[in-house]
Design an enzyme around this catalytic site. Structure first.
Site, PDB file in Angstrom:
ATOM      1  N   GLU A 112      37.254  53.205  21.876  1.00 22.40           N
ATOM      2  CA  GLU A 112      36.621  54.323  22.574  1.00 22.40           C
ATOM      3  C   GLU A 112      35.225  53.929  23.076  1.00 22.40           C
ATOM      4  OE1 GLU A 112      37.401  56.837  23.990  1.00 22.40           O
ATOM      5  OE2 GLU A 112      35.613  58.073  24.144  1.00 22.40           O
ATOM      6  N   LYS A 114      38.466  63.612  36.737  1.00 25.26           N
ATOM      7  CA  LYS A 114      38.460  64.186  35.391  1.00 25.26           C
ATOM      8  C   LYS A 114      39.865  64.409  34.850  1.00 25.26           C
ATOM      9  CE  LYS A 114      36.550  66.040  31.778  1.00 25.26           C
ATOM     10  NZ  LYS A 114      36.024  65.077  30.789  1.00 25.26           N
ATOM     11  N   HIS A 155      42.181  34.590  17.379  1.00 23.81           N
ATOM     12  CA  HIS A 155      43.487  34.158  17.900  1.00 23.81           C
ATOM     13  C   HIS A 155      43.460  33.980  19.420  1.00 23.81           C
ATOM     14  CE1 HIS A 155      45.271  34.470  13.984  1.00 23.81           C
ATOM     15  NE2 HIS A 155      44.690  35.659  13.846  1.00 23.81           N
ATOM     16  N   CYS A 199      41.625  66.079  42.419  1.00 26.99           N
ATOM     17  CA  CYS A 199      41.431  67.021  43.520  1.00 26.99           C
ATOM     18  C   CYS A 199      41.145  68.422  42.959  1.00 26.99           C
ATOM     19  CB  CYS A 199      42.628  67.121  44.454  1.00 26.99           C
ATOM     20  SG  CYS A 199      43.170  65.562  45.122  1.00 26.99           S
ATOM     21  N   ARG A 204      36.572  66.738  39.661  1.00 23.16           N
ATOM     22  CA  ARG A 204      38.021  66.513  39.701  1.00 23.16           C
ATOM     23  C   ARG A 204      38.429  65.494  40.760  1.00 23.16           C
ATOM     24  NH1 ARG A 204      41.660  70.303  37.248  1.00 23.16           N
ATOM     25  NH2 ARG A 204      43.157  69.300  38.596  1.00 23.16           N
ATOM     26  N   LYS A 257      34.116  53.974  27.055  1.00 22.73           N
ATOM     27  CA  LYS A 257      32.964  54.731  27.568  1.00 22.73           C
ATOM     28  C   LYS A 257      32.074  53.825  28.407  1.00 22.73           C
ATOM     29  CE  LYS A 257      33.872  57.954  27.309  1.00 22.73           C
ATOM     30  NZ  LYS A 257      35.012  58.493  26.650  1.00 22.73           N
ATOM     31  N   GLU A 263      33.849  52.740  31.820  1.00 20.75           N
ATOM     32  CA  GLU A 263      34.098  53.705  32.886  1.00 20.75           C
ATOM     33  C   GLU A 263      32.832  54.203  33.565  1.00 20.75           C
ATOM     34  OE1 GLU A 263      36.290  57.258  31.835  1.00 20.75           O
ATOM     35  OE2 GLU A 263      35.318  57.409  29.910  1.00 20.75           O
ATOM     36  N   ASN A 320      46.890  69.968  45.889  1.00 25.65           N
ATOM     37  CA  ASN A 320      46.707  69.019  44.780  1.00 25.65           C
ATOM     38  C   ASN A 320      48.071  68.501  44.375  1.00 25.65           C
ATOM     39  OD1 ASN A 320      44.038  69.585  44.701  1.00 25.65           O
ATOM     40  ND2 ASN A 320      44.053  70.630  42.719  1.00 25.65           N
ATOM     41  N   GLY A 321      48.143  67.246  43.961  1.00 30.53           N
ATOM     42  CA  GLY A 321      49.414  66.702  43.492  1.00 30.53           C
ATOM     43  C   GLY A 321      49.969  65.682  44.466  1.00 30.53           C
ATOM     44  N   TRP A 378      40.687  63.472  45.686  1.00 35.19           N
ATOM     45  CA  TRP A 378      40.790  62.139  45.071  1.00 35.19           C
ATOM     46  C   TRP A 378      42.004  61.509  45.731  1.00 35.19           C
ATOM     47  CZ3 TRP A 378      44.254  59.272  42.039  1.00 35.19           C
ATOM     48  CH2 TRP A 378      43.693  58.201  41.318  1.00 35.19           C
TER      49      TRP A 378
END
Ligand code: M6R
Length: 601
Positions: free
Chosen positions: A473, A596, A496, A2, A27, A477, A480, A100-101, A74
């Site tokens: 990594e 983000k 295995h 957010c 965000r 990438k 996502e 936010n939060g 968000w």
């Protein structure tokens, strides 16, 4: 998660709020809204969807006024609908807030407020705060906000408009960032610095439980007991252009191309003519990294560097696991939290736990003034500049680089490295930007590869040691931003179990930067080829011939010292993810379900 913006001045608030929200859209981007105060009356426009949708709404029904707040969301409580979008108001509509939060006690509070006659129209926790402030307001907004801080539990950044005080913008924070931008005859508010960069670079970073009162001619800050504080403003060196696309199709591509410069800047920040700037203090005998996502992968690379170059026991931990783990403290240990944003809730909680057990703490962050930056004994910055794309690229590369420098510095001080070896690594680092440019100039082959492999069922990235962290990594990438299912595996672990997934529609990419492990990883690659996989090896030029005996395709990068190769091989991996996402028609900078900065647990 957010984004919040706010404005009070003499210009029209609406365009400033919408522009700020656009800059913060990374965000969170499932719904958005603004509230503007004019002639003592608050009006709200909000809707599900992105800022462009909101813009359409405000084009049809503009809001005049010079004081306002805005939000891009968000969703955590309630779906992304028009009603759940912020701002939220109280019953009468004379108080409007954005948040936010997460308000953890919202269920109990809601029940209590309903008992007092409040009628709720959304499913959000935020609406609770709007009604609460309204019921607590008896002509003194500061008192109402102080009581709000005492009543709410959880994390929040709140911006509040009150019709009874038309020339004031209030805000308060606990655990969610808020910055005040200081202008001439106008003040700005945002959850993140890029939103206010076009207007000012002088900012006040609010601390937890602080209440800021913004008027056109200044800002006053109070603690939760009502005592006035005099925080010093910070001058931010980022400029507005650094947070714009600058001709690139996406922020992510721009940020990938900024990596050579970011690497050079970070190097010169830490290594001057007379050697290293102070990095990790003392000589710890154990270093632990705590981080999430990409930053955790950087931590994994860091742990390899500390072992190889400083002979120091070192481990990387996923912060959300570390915070609930049984720990075995050691006297001379340092816990280093790594976070691009410096606001990741899990990382901050893990850091608190480390501090409680008595560890020395340090931070590696890209965000000056972030909570992380301000709460550790030693904070080290990465000099990547603002990273806007949700997928982290240049922040990761500069994190890995700084961890390498930290390990070199410690290795030199504790006698694990000779100064000749350090000098050789430093001159290799100075040559790196040019080698990175060379990789970035030649990315057509990736486009062709992506066009051919658009519809793969599954993809594997494998590696050993340092290369396993790089494989993790590379896979993150790709996942996502392209949503292509993929796995990262320690190369020797494939047989295995996971090798059962390999067939002729599962390409396998091996990352090979270390000579001692090359043959081993290539033989694992051979095993996947024998099961039908198309195999690719990403390695330095000097391994290319050997690699081509096992791999169907070799993607070589310029030769460099083994310790520097992670900074090179990740570039084709980032470009692969980018090209794949573009070929799939994905929203590269704002992938679904992500945000983000993850400021909730
Ligand atoms: O701001 P942080 O570095 O603490 O963020 C940690 C992760 O959320 C972040 O790296 C995430 O994994 C990125 N989307 C990766 O590209």
């Amino acid at each position: 998660m957010c984004g919040i913006v706010g404005y009070i001045g003499n210009q029209q608030a609406q365009p400033i709020l919408l522009d700020g929200l656009k800059r913060l859209e990374y965000r969170g981007y499932d719904s958005a809204g603004i509230a503007v105060l004019r002639d003592g009356k608050i009006s709200v426009r909000k809707c599900a969807g992105r800022i462009d949708q909101l813009r359409k709404l405000t084009d049809e029904k503009p809001l005049g006024g010079t004081v306002g707040i805005g939000h891009t969301r968000w969703a955590t409580h309630g779906e992304p609908t028009d009603l759940n979008a912020h701002p939220h108001t109280d019953v009468k509509g004379d108080i409007a807030i954005v948040h936010n939060g997460i308000i953890e006690n919202h269920v109990a509070l809601r029940r209590h407020l309903e008992g007092q006659g409040c009628v709720f129209i959304s499913q959000t926790d935020t609406e609770v705060a709007a009604h609460l402030i309204h019921t607590l307001y008896r002509g003194d907004m500061m008192a109402a906000l102080r009581e709000t801080i005492r009543t709410l539990s959880g994390s929040y950044a709140l911006a509040v408009l009150n019709e009874n005080e038309p020339d004031v913008l209030y805000c308060v924070r606990l655990g969610s960032p808020l910055v005040v931008g200081i202008g001439q005859g106008e003040m700005f508010l945002a959850s993140d610095i890029p939103a206010i960069l076009p207007h000012t670079r002088d900012v006040l970073i609010l601390e937890d439980r602080e209440i800021a009162v913004l008027r056109r001619d200044g800002v006053r800050v109070f603690d939760d007991l009502g005592n006035e504080k005099t925080p010093a403003p910070l001058h931010v060196s980022w400029d507005a252009a650094a947070a714009e696309k600058g001709g690139f199709a996406h922020f992510m591509l721009k940020e990938i191309y900024e990596q050579p410069e970011a690497v050079a800047k970070t190097l010169s920040a830490y290594v001057g003519a007379d050697g290293f700037q102070p990095m990790l203090p003392g000589a710890p005998d154990r270093v632990e990294f705590i981080a999430c996502g990409t930053a955790y992968h950087a931590g994994m690379a860091g742990a390899e560097y500390f072992a190889h170059l400083a002979g120091t026991e070192s481990t990387a931990h996923i912060a959300s696991e570390y915070r609930y783990r049984i720990l075995f403290p050691r006297e001379n240990q340092v816990v280093v939290a790594i976070s691009q944003s410096g606001e990741t809730a899990d990382t901050l909680a893990a850091l608190r736990k480390a501090r409680e057990m008595g560890a020395h703490t340090a931070a590696l962050t890209n965000t000056l003034g972030s909570t992380l930056d301000r709460t550790v004994e030693k904070s080290l910055l990465t000099y990547a500049g603002p990273e806007i794309a949700v997928a982290s690229t240049k922040a990761y590369i500069t994190q890995v680089e700084t961890l390498l420098l930290m390990a070199m510095d410690l290795g030199l001080r504790n006698g694990s490295l000779t100064s000749d070896r350090v000098q050789a690594l430093l001159s290799g680092l100075r040559e790196l930007p040019e080698k990175m440019e060379a990789i970035l100039q030649n990315r057509d082959f990736l486009q062709q590869y992506c066009d051919r492999h658009l519809h793969e069922r599954l993809m594997f990235f494998i590696g050993r040691g340092m290369d396993y962290s790089l494989a993790m990594e590379a896979a993150l990438k790709l996942k996502e931003i392209s949503y292509l299912p993929c796995e990262a595996y320690a190369a020797g672990e494939l047989k295995h179990g996971a090798i059962a997934l390999i067939s002729d529609d599962t390409p396998v990419i091996a990352i090979c930067t270390q000579e001692a492990l090359l043959e081993k990883t290539l033989s694992n690659l051979r095993e996947t080829k024998a099961r039908g996989a198309e195999t690719i090896c990403v390695c330095p030029q000097r391994f290319a011939q050997q690699a081509s005996r096992e791999a169907d395709i070799v993607w070589p990068v310029p030769d460099a010292d083994e310790m520097l190769l992670p900074l090179l091989v990740m570039l084709p991996m980032q470009l692969l993810a980018y090209s794949m996402a573009v070929a799939q028609g994905r929203d590269v900078d704002k992938p679904r379900n992500l945000a983000k900065s993850v400021t909730v647990e």
